[in-house]
Design a protein around this motif. Structure first.
Motif, PDB file in Angstrom:
ATOM      1  N   MET A   7       5.264  -3.626   6.545  1.00  0.00           N
ATOM      2  CA  MET A   7       3.775  -3.703   6.403  1.00  0.00           C
ATOM      3  C   MET A   7       3.414  -2.342   5.804  1.00  0.00           C
ATOM      4  O   MET A   7       2.420  -2.361   4.959  1.00  0.00           O
ATOM      5  CB  MET A   7       3.293  -3.974   7.636  1.00  0.00           C
ATOM      6  CG  MET A   7       3.304  -5.356   8.027  1.00  0.00           C
ATOM      7  SD  MET A   7       2.849  -6.630   7.147  1.00  0.00           S
ATOM      8  CE  MET A   7       1.032  -6.103   7.159  1.00  0.00           C
ATOM      9  N   GLY A   8       4.058  -1.304   5.978  1.00  0.00           N
ATOM     10  CA  GLY A   8       3.648   0.103   5.565  1.00  0.00           C
ATOM     11  C   GLY A   8       3.997   0.206   4.127  1.00  0.00           C
ATOM     12  O   GLY A   8       3.276   0.528   3.121  1.00  0.00           O
ATOM     13  N   TRP A   9       5.135  -0.761   3.487  1.00  0.00           N
ATOM     14  CA  TRP A   9       5.275  -0.841   2.112  1.00  0.00           C
ATOM     15  C   TRP A   9       4.401  -1.595   1.369  1.00  0.00           C
ATOM     16  O   TRP A   9       4.120  -1.183   0.289  1.00  0.00           O
ATOM     17  CB  TRP A   9       6.781  -1.558   1.972  1.00  0.00           C
ATOM     18  CG  TRP A   9       7.369  -1.536   0.555  1.00  0.00           C
ATOM     19  CD1 TRP A   9       8.072  -0.335  -0.146  1.00  0.00           C
ATOM     20  CD2 TRP A   9       7.269  -2.520  -0.239  1.00  0.00           C
ATOM     21  NE1 TRP A   9       8.411  -1.106  -1.279  1.00  0.00           N
ATOM     22  CE2 TRP A   9       7.860  -2.161  -1.500  1.00  0.00           C
ATOM     23  CE3 TRP A   9       6.654  -3.720  -0.340  1.00  0.00           C
ATOM     24  CZ2 TRP A   9       7.941  -3.010  -2.622  1.00  0.00           C
ATOM     25  CZ3 TRP A   9       6.854  -4.606  -1.252  1.00  0.00           C
ATOM     26  CH2 TRP A   9       7.358  -4.336  -2.535  1.00  0.00           C
ATOM     27  N   LEU A  10       4.062  -2.549   1.998  1.00  0.00           N
ATOM     28  CA  LEU A  10       3.192  -3.601   1.335  1.00  0.00           C
ATOM     29  C   LEU A  10       1.608  -2.877   1.166  1.00  0.00           C
ATOM     30  O   LEU A  10       1.051  -2.828  -0.249  1.00  0.00           O
ATOM     31  CB  LEU A  10       2.818  -4.765   2.271  1.00  0.00           C
ATOM     32  CG  LEU A  10       3.953  -5.905   2.231  1.00  0.00           C
ATOM     33  CD1 LEU A  10       3.610  -6.971   3.154  1.00  0.00           C
ATOM     34  CD2 LEU A  10       4.238  -6.265   0.639  1.00  0.00           C
ATOM     35  N   ILE A  11       1.391  -2.121   2.064  1.00  0.00           N
ATOM     36  CA  ILE A  11      -0.050  -1.166   1.818  1.00  0.00           C
ATOM     37  C   ILE A  11       0.278  -0.236   1.000  1.00  0.00           C
ATOM     38  O   ILE A  11      -0.533   0.079   0.017  1.00  0.00           O
ATOM     39  CB  ILE A  11      -0.416  -0.706   3.290  1.00  0.00           C
ATOM     40  CG1 ILE A  11      -0.792  -1.706   4.070  1.00  0.00           C
ATOM     41  CG2 ILE A  11      -1.641   0.343   2.815  1.00  0.00           C
ATOM     42  CD1 ILE A  11      -1.142  -1.404   5.518  1.00  0.00           C
ATOM     43  N   ALA A  12       1.277   0.481   0.820  1.00  0.00           N
ATOM     44  CA  ALA A  12       1.790   1.547  -0.095  1.00  0.00           C
ATOM     45  C   ALA A  12       1.765   0.711  -1.521  1.00  0.00           C
ATOM     46  O   ALA A  12       1.427   1.516  -2.436  1.00  0.00           O
ATOM     47  CB  ALA A  12       3.008   2.123   0.406  1.00  0.00           C
ATOM     48  N   LEU A  13       2.378  -0.101  -1.673  1.00  0.00           N
ATOM     49  CA  LEU A  13       2.461  -0.864  -2.961  1.00  0.00           C
ATOM     50  C   LEU A  13       1.137  -1.051  -3.493  1.00  0.00           C
ATOM     51  O   LEU A  13       0.706  -0.890  -4.733  1.00  0.00           O
ATOM     52  CB  LEU A  13       3.251  -2.375  -2.798  1.00  0.00           C
ATOM     53  CG  LEU A  13       3.329  -2.939  -3.929  1.00  0.00           C
ATOM     54  CD1 LEU A  13       3.990  -2.346  -5.360  1.00  0.00           C
ATOM     55  CD2 LEU A  13       3.836  -4.365  -3.897  1.00  0.00           C
ATOM     56  N   TYR A  14       0.176  -1.617  -2.630  1.00  0.00           N
ATOM     57  CA  TYR A  14      -1.021  -2.195  -2.912  1.00  0.00           C
ATOM     58  C   TYR A  14      -1.872  -0.590  -3.469  1.00  0.00           C
ATOM     59  O   TYR A  14      -2.520  -0.728  -4.536  1.00  0.00           O
ATOM     60  CB  TYR A  14      -1.831  -2.662  -1.836  1.00  0.00           C
ATOM     61  CG  TYR A  14      -3.496  -2.833  -2.315  1.00  0.00           C
ATOM     62  CD1 TYR A  14      -3.782  -3.748  -3.054  1.00  0.00           C
ATOM     63  CD2 TYR A  14      -4.253  -2.313  -1.342  1.00  0.00           C
ATOM     64  CE1 TYR A  14      -4.988  -4.122  -3.346  1.00  0.00           C
ATOM     65  CE2 TYR A  14      -5.626  -2.641  -1.657  1.00  0.00           C
ATOM     66  CZ  TYR A  14      -5.984  -3.448  -2.651  1.00  0.00           C
ATOM     67  OH  TYR A  14      -7.352  -3.763  -2.984  1.00  0.00           O
ATOM     68  N   HIS A  15      -1.542   0.306  -2.526  1.00  0.00           N
ATOM     69  CA  HIS A  15      -2.238   1.420  -2.981  1.00  0.00           C
ATOM     70  C   HIS A  15      -1.664   2.013  -4.179  1.00  0.00           C
ATOM     71  O   HIS A  15      -2.528   2.812  -5.036  1.00  0.00           O
ATOM     72  CB  HIS A  15      -1.899   2.686  -1.693  1.00  0.00           C
ATOM     73  CG  HIS A  15      -2.462   3.909  -1.825  1.00  0.00           C
ATOM     74  ND1 HIS A  15      -2.576   4.892  -0.851  1.00  0.00           N
ATOM     75  CD2 HIS A  15      -3.689   4.531  -2.530  1.00  0.00           C
ATOM     76  CE1 HIS A  15      -3.258   5.854  -0.885  1.00  0.00           C
ATOM     77  NE2 HIS A  15      -4.114   5.516  -1.993  1.00  0.00           N
ATOM     78  N   ASN A  16      -0.493   2.044  -4.571  1.00  0.00           N
ATOM     79  CA  ASN A  16       0.060   2.551  -5.881  1.00  0.00           C
ATOM     80  C   ASN A  16      -0.542   1.930  -6.908  1.00  0.00           C
ATOM     81  O   ASN A  16      -1.006   2.075  -8.111  1.00  0.00           O
ATOM     82  CB  ASN A  16       1.495   2.515  -5.880  1.00  0.00           C
ATOM     83  CG  ASN A  16       2.081   3.637  -5.328  1.00  0.00           C
ATOM     84  OD1 ASN A  16       2.440   4.585  -5.944  1.00  0.00           O
ATOM     85  ND2 ASN A  16       2.615   3.690  -4.168  1.00  0.00           N
ATOM     86  N   LEU A  17      -0.615   0.262  -6.976  1.00  0.00           N
ATOM     87  CA  LEU A  17      -1.088  -0.578  -7.955  1.00  0.00           C
ATOM     88  C   LEU A  17      -2.602  -0.045  -8.224  1.00  0.00           C
ATOM     89  O   LEU A  17      -3.225   0.058  -9.390  1.00  0.00           O
ATOM     90  CB  LEU A  17      -1.338  -1.956  -7.441  1.00  0.00           C
ATOM     91  CG  LEU A  17      -0.068  -2.665  -7.606  1.00  0.00           C
ATOM     92  CD1 LEU A  17       0.035  -4.113  -6.631  1.00  0.00           C
ATOM     93  CD2 LEU A  17       0.612  -2.478  -8.704  1.00  0.00           C
ATOM     94  N   LEU A  18      -3.365   0.260  -7.143  1.00  0.00           N
ATOM     95  CA  LEU A  18      -4.744   0.971  -7.152  1.00  0.00           C
ATOM     96  C   LEU A  18      -4.592   2.262  -8.056  1.00  0.00           C
ATOM     97  O   LEU A  18      -5.445   2.756  -8.969  1.00  0.00           O
ATOM     98  CB  LEU A  18      -5.592   1.126  -5.874  1.00  0.00           C
ATOM     99  CG  LEU A  18      -6.045  -0.170  -5.372  1.00  0.00           C
ATOM    100  CD1 LEU A  18      -6.474   0.111  -3.765  1.00  0.00           C
ATOM    101  CD2 LEU A  18      -7.283  -0.938  -6.247  1.00  0.00           C
TER     102      LEU A  18
END
Length: 146
Positions: free
Chosen positions: A80-91
């Motif tokens: 879950m932390g990875w998914l949020i971090a991935l989304y954050h990086n995409l932004l």
């Protein structure tokens, strides 16, 4: 002759220790950036912290108890932390349009003061840490269940 199942323990404790140290160092680093350096985290950074902070306790207890079954509890937190971090990086890298950016009103992670190690952005570092934790937890799972 005993026929009970004994999980293969070779190297599991070292993997648990590495995972715990990684979570601990990450937590201490973000606390240092926030509390000592005074950098206010954005909303997405807060969500990532919400998944990293419990990993310190969960992995610490598992390390003390040599509990390789911790992957069942720690892996969902790390994913879950990875998914949020991935989304954050995409932004962060502009791969997702600004119009759906959830942390636009708060502090921004795009400033030069939100980098470490000569320009590595904190969102990318977070993604890397969660990725390493997932790899370690999958290795623990494989050694525990084989």
């Amino acid at each position: 002759m005993e026929t009970t199942y004994q999980p293969r323990q070779s190297g599991i404790w070292a993997l648990l220790l590495c995972a715990w140290l990684l979570a601990l160092i990450s937590t201490l680093a973000v606390l240092f950036v926030g509390e000592v350096m005074g950098q206010v985290p954005c909303v997405l950074c807060w969500f990532q912290r919400a998944f990293m902070f419990p990993l310190v306790l969960v992995l610490g207890v598992a390390c003390c108890m040599s509990d390789a079954g911790v992957w069942r509890y720690a892996l969902p937190l790390a994913v879950m932390g990875w998914l949020i971090a991935l989304y954050h990086n995409l932004l962060y890298f502009g791969l997702i349009p600004e119009s759906i950016k959830p942390c636009g009103a708060g502090p921004s992670c795009s400033g030069v003061d939100m980098t470490i190690f000569s320009g590595v952005p904190l969102p990318l570092l977070s993604l890397g840490v969660f990725s390493l934790l997932i790899v370690l937890l999958v290795l623990i799972r494989r050694r525990f269940t084989v």
